[in-house]
Design a protein around this motif. Structure first.
Motif, mmCIF file in Angstrom:
data_model
loop_
_atom_site.group_PDB
_atom_site.id
_atom_site.type_symbol
_atom_site.label_atom_id
_atom_site.label_comp_id
_atom_site.label_asym_id
_atom_site.label_seq_id
_atom_site.Cartn_x
_atom_site.Cartn_y
_atom_site.Cartn_z
ATOM 1 N N ALA A 126 0.821 -1.220 0.000
ATOM 2 C CA ALA A 126 0.000 0.000 0.000
ATOM 3 C C ALA A 126 0.852 1.266 0.000
ATOM 4 C CB ALA A 126 -0.941 0.000 1.204
ATOM 5 N N ARG A 127 2.141 1.136 0.364
ATOM 6 C CA ARG A 127 3.024 2.305 0.280
ATOM 7 C C ARG A 127 3.111 2.785 -1.163
ATOM 8 N NH1 ARG A 127 8.237 0.145 3.687
ATOM 9 N NH2 ARG A 127 7.086 -0.439 5.574
ATOM 10 N N GLU A 128 3.139 1.837 -2.079
ATOM 11 C CA GLU A 128 3.263 2.178 -3.491
ATOM 12 C C GLU A 128 2.063 3.007 -3.933
ATOM 13 O OE1 GLU A 128 3.877 1.712 -7.755
ATOM 14 O OE2 GLU A 128 2.342 0.480 -6.858
ATOM 15 N N ALA A 129 0.881 2.632 -3.456
ATOM 16 C CA ALA A 129 -0.337 3.359 -3.836
ATOM 17 C C ALA A 129 -0.431 4.710 -3.142
ATOM 18 C CB ALA A 129 -1.564 2.523 -3.502
ATOM 19 N N SER A 130 0.100 4.815 -1.898
ATOM 20 C CA SER A 130 -0.108 6.033 -1.099
ATOM 21 C C SER A 130 0.461 7.274 -1.780
ATOM 22 C CB SER A 130 0.514 5.869 0.298
ATOM 23 O OG SER A 130 1.923 5.756 0.206
ATOM 24 N N ILE A 131 1.617 7.124 -2.441
ATOM 25 C CA ILE A 131 2.244 8.250 -3.142
ATOM 26 C C ILE A 131 1.310 8.760 -4.248
ATOM 27 C CG2 ILE A 131 4.120 8.819 -4.741
ATOM 28 C CD1 ILE A 131 5.226 8.749 -2.023
ATOM 29 N N TYR A 132 0.722 7.838 -4.999
ATOM 30 C CA TYR A 132 -0.155 8.227 -6.112
ATOM 31 C C TYR A 132 -1.489 8.777 -5.599
ATOM 32 C CZ TYR A 132 3.218 5.750 -8.993
ATOM 33 O OH TYR A 132 4.377 5.351 -9.609
ATOM 34 N N THR A 133 -1.987 8.188 -4.527
ATOM 35 C CA THR A 133 -3.226 8.697 -3.921
ATOM 36 C C THR A 133 -3.044 10.159 -3.518
ATOM 37 O OG1 THR A 133 -3.840 6.502 -3.091
ATOM 38 C CG2 THR A 133 -4.835 8.396 -1.986
ATOM 39 N N GLY A 134 -1.915 10.446 -2.844
ATOM 40 C CA GLY A 134 -1.657 11.807 -2.366
ATOM 41 C C GLY A 134 -1.513 12.802 -3.493
ATOM 42 N N ILE A 135 -0.762 12.435 -4.541
ATOM 43 C CA ILE A 135 -0.509 13.425 -5.600
ATOM 44 C C ILE A 135 -1.754 13.636 -6.459
ATOM 45 C CG2 ILE A 135 0.415 11.927 -7.450
ATOM 46 C CD1 ILE A 135 2.698 14.220 -7.601
ATOM 47 N N THR A 136 -2.641 12.643 -6.553
ATOM 48 C CA THR A 136 -3.895 12.832 -7.300
ATOM 49 C C THR A 136 -4.809 13.814 -6.566
ATOM 50 O OG1 THR A 136 -3.705 10.573 -8.148
ATOM 51 C CG2 THR A 136 -5.832 11.640 -8.393
ATOM 52 N N ILE A 137 -4.887 13.676 -5.242
ATOM 53 C CA ILE A 137 -5.682 14.625 -4.446
ATOM 54 C C ILE A 137 -5.088 16.031 -4.574
ATOM 55 C CG2 ILE A 137 -6.301 15.266 -2.077
ATOM 56 C CD1 ILE A 137 -6.508 12.227 -1.476
ATOM 57 N N ALA A 138 -3.750 16.112 -4.559
ATOM 58 C CA ALA A 138 -3.082 17.420 -4.696
ATOM 59 C C ALA A 138 -3.374 18.044 -6.060
ATOM 60 C CB ALA A 138 -1.577 17.255 -4.489
ATOM 61 N N GLU A 139 -3.361 17.236 -7.124
ATOM 62 C CA GLU A 139 -3.669 17.754 -8.467
ATOM 63 C C GLU A 139 -5.102 18.278 -8.545
ATOM 64 O OE1 GLU A 139 -0.981 15.183 -11.625
ATOM 65 O OE2 GLU A 139 -2.810 14.297 -10.853
ATOM 66 N N TYR A 140 -6.009 17.615 -7.839
ATOM 67 C CA TYR A 140 -7.422 18.027 -7.849
ATOM 68 C C TYR A 140 -7.564 19.442 -7.282
ATOM 69 C CZ TYR A 140 -12.373 17.929 -6.379
ATOM 70 O OH TYR A 140 -13.709 18.222 -6.174
ATOM 71 N N PHE A 141 -6.872 19.717 -6.161
ATOM 72 C CA PHE A 141 -6.939 21.073 -5.590
ATOM 73 C C PHE A 141 -6.169 22.074 -6.450
ATOM 74 C CE2 PHE A 141 -8.153 18.703 -1.739
ATOM 75 C CZ PHE A 141 -9.274 19.434 -1.371
ATOM 76 N N ARG A 142 -5.081 21.623 -7.085
ATOM 77 C CA ARG A 142 -4.376 22.499 -8.032
ATOM 78 C C ARG A 142 -5.313 22.935 -9.152
ATOM 79 N NH1 ARG A 142 -1.184 19.290 -12.291
ATOM 80 N NH2 ARG A 142 -3.348 19.170 -12.985
ATOM 81 N N ASP A 143 -6.147 22.002 -9.639
ATOM 82 C CA ASP A 143 -7.059 22.316 -10.740
ATOM 83 C C ASP A 143 -8.110 23.355 -10.350
ATOM 84 O OD1 ASP A 143 -5.668 20.543 -12.254
ATOM 85 O OD2 ASP A 143 -7.131 18.925 -12.145
ATOM 86 N N MET A 144 -8.345 23.515 -9.045
ATOM 87 C CA MET A 144 -9.279 24.568 -8.595
ATOM 88 C C MET A 144 -8.621 25.952 -8.649
ATOM 89 S SD MET A 144 -11.035 22.909 -5.235
ATOM 90 C CE MET A 144 -11.481 21.185 -5.162
#
Length: 590
Positions: free
Chosen positions: A301-319
């Motif tokens: 799950a460590r492998e997924a956590s990095i991608y989970t975090g940066i996808t959420i960050a991109e979502y707020f960047r898009d705002m």
């Protein structure tokens, strides 16, 4: 969807057959306990599955259920103040369901389906909208206005728009497209391994101020930039990232605890709700999302956590927000890659890491950037990524550090001797670098004046001269140096101890504005220049260094932001006391 059958279990790796309907990176449910897994390799009808939960007790013959969807995150109101595990399961909801320990197979929605949010529309019926346009807003927390955007891939005419209280799954708009009427909810889903699109990537020209003097003065990071903090155990990587998360000039913070100790995430959880955000006066947690995949959680799950975090960050960047992402630490993520690669029996690269380590690291950091967002309003968002690297034994030549340094533009080298000498932040001024200086110098000149750049160059020159002079002192002693050289040593010591040294736990010194940094450095450099002139007039160096104003320069870091007017008085006192000393010296000589 079809059902496969397990034929092999090797730790977090499960191999299943009868998987001809599966696709790469699809999510599957493993065994009757429905453990979450992701397909990472396909050979004919056999699939290798990375399972994000403990696989003990599962064996051949058990079923694997296909979902037909990639690993995705839920994006919408409710993200801020949440703490998730590596695959976006809310830990507070899981605790309410099963207690303090995460039970295998437990499921929980990332966003609360029952909570009502007050939706305020920003468009009206008949408006033409494209992907990324803001349909309306929700005041998620006091400082964060959550902007509900038209989902990517959708455009047309607004047929209906809702106003008022709604859950994340309620329809808030209907858009008439060429293929029919499409319903829009406040919640979107996005696959974590795919970067969210934007119009244009912009050059990194603005500084992301951090309030940490060694970073802002010497090794700044630009908004939308990338930085890494490598350093040996105990050198302060986590504390530096906590400081950046608290004080960086970003509107949203996403903090990923990837494979680090649980007590470090506990510190964040206990501290952030107590800390007051200097910009809003609200607790810092009101603009923070936490991803906790600590060392005692499943490795995969460590492998997924990095991608989970940066996808959420991109979502707020898009705002249109400026987002700071902290990943602590990417070494643990790389170790998860190495473990899975070994179990897949892939050909190992350097130190057993997979041959594709460099490309995976690059893929992650390349999702940072300052961009013009999708939509018709030309808003600009920035995502700044800061990754900690934990090289074994502090060896910066190991593969994860080297792969990271090829990609990132800022290198904050943490030094064990500095850390053991209680020098915080333990960022070594002669080993670190920032490649953004040329990009942001124009911004700094405009905001702070030319003297900021001049003082940075001059103070760094003095620190380098100090390093050379210390070699001489070690060989033949300090008595062999001229008065001018001894003054350089003293000024460099003042830069190190009075400017670079910062107390993360002091109410005033934990954060330092750019204006205060400039004034502090001006005190040190003014004393140096005036003392040099005094030495030319044959003043006594020991008397110069014993002047009372030196103590005031050393204490300047504890001056509050409201009292910066005191610095002008200290500057006047420097000139007056040195002038008095040289005048007295002149009379003595006479």
């Amino acid at each position: 969807m079809g059902v496969g059958r397990i034929i092999k279990v090797s730790g977090p790796l499960v191999v299943a057959e009868n998987m001809q309907d599966a696709k790469m990176y699809d999510v599957v449910r493993v065994s009757e306990e429905r453990l979450i897994g992701e397909i990472i390799e396909l050979h004919g009808d056999k699939a290798s599955i990375q399972v994000y939960e403990e696989t003990g007790g599962i064996g051949p013959g058990e079923p694997v259920y296909l979902t037909g969807a990639p690993l995705s995150v839920e994006l919408g109101p409710g993200l801020i103040e949440s703490i998730y595990d590596g695959i976006q399961r809310p830990l507070d909801v899981i605790e309410a369901q099963v207690g303090n320990y995460i039970t295998r197979g437990v499921e929980a929605n990332a966003l609360d389906r029952d909570k009502k949010w007050d939706f305020v529309p920003k468009v009206k019926v008949g408006d033409q909208v494209v992907a990324g346009d803001i349909l309306g807003t929700v005041q998620e927390t006091t400082p964060v206005e959550h902007r509900i955007m038209v989902p990517i891939g959708l455009e047309g005419e607004v047929a209906e728009i809702y106003s008022g209280s709604a859950t994340v799954t309620d329809v808030i708009a209907k858009i008439k497209t060429e293929t029919g009427l499409k319903e829009v909810t406040m919640m979107q889903k996005w696959p974590v391994r795919r970067g969210r699109p934007y119009k244009v990537k912009l050059p990194p020209e603005e500084v992301m101020t951090t309030g940490q003097r060694v970073i802002d003065m010497f090794f700044p990071v630009a908004k939308g930039g990338t930085a890494c903090i490598p350093g040996p155990f105990g050198s302060g990587k986590t504390v530096v990232q906590h400081q950046l998360a608290k004080w960086a000039d970003a509107e949203i913070v996403v903090y990923i605890g990837c494979g680090e100790r649980g007590n470090e995430m506990t510190d964040v959880l206990l501290e952030f709700p107590q800390l007051e955000d200097p910009k809003t006066g609200e607790p810092l947690m009101k603009r923070t999302v936490l991803i906790a995949n600590t060392s005692n959680m499943p490795v995969a799950a460590r492998e997924a956590s990095i991608y989970t975090g940066i996808t959420i960050a991109e979502y707020f960047r898009d705002m249109g927000y400026s987002v700071a992402l902290m990943a602590d630490s990417t070494s643990r993520w790389a170790e998860a890659l190495r473990e899975m690669s070994g179990r897949l029996e892939e050909m190992p690269g350097e130190e057993g890491y997979p041959a594709y380590l460099g490309s995976r690291v690059a893929e992650f950091y390349e999702r940072a950037g300052r961009v013009t967002c999708l939509g018709s309003d030309e808003r600009v968002g920035a995502l700044t990524a800061v990754g900690a690297v934990s090289p074994p034994g502090g060896d910066l030549s190991e593969p994860v550090t080297q792969s990271t340094l090829r990609v990132v533009k800022v290198f904050w080298s943490l030094d064990a001797p500095l850390a053991y000498a209680r020098h915080f932040p333990a960022i070594h001024w002669l080993l670190s670098y920032s490649l953004y200086l040329d990009n942001i110098d124009e911004y700094l000149r405009r905001e702070l004046g030319d003297d900021w750049i001049d003082m940075r160059v001059e103070s760094m020159r003095l620190l380098q001269q100090e390093s050379e002079l210390q070699e001489i002192v070690r060989l033949v002693g300090v008595d062999s140096l001229s008065a001018r050289e001894r003054l350089i040593l003293e000024t460099a010591r003042s830069i190190r101890e009075d400017f670079l040294l910062q107390n993360a736990f002091h109410d005033v010194d934990t954060y330092c504005s750019l204006e205060k940094q400039k004034l502090m450095m001006k005190l040190i450099m003014t004393f140096h220049e005036e003392a040099l002139r005094a030495l030319e007039r044959e003043a006594d160096l020991d008397k110069l260094l014993a002047l009372p104003v030196r103590e005031r320069i050393a204490r300047a870091k504890y001056t509050t932001e409201e009292d910066l007017g005191q610095f002008e008085q200290i500057l006047t006192d420097i000139q007056a006391q040195i002038a008095e000393l040289t005048a007295v010296g002149g009379e003595d000589v006479a």
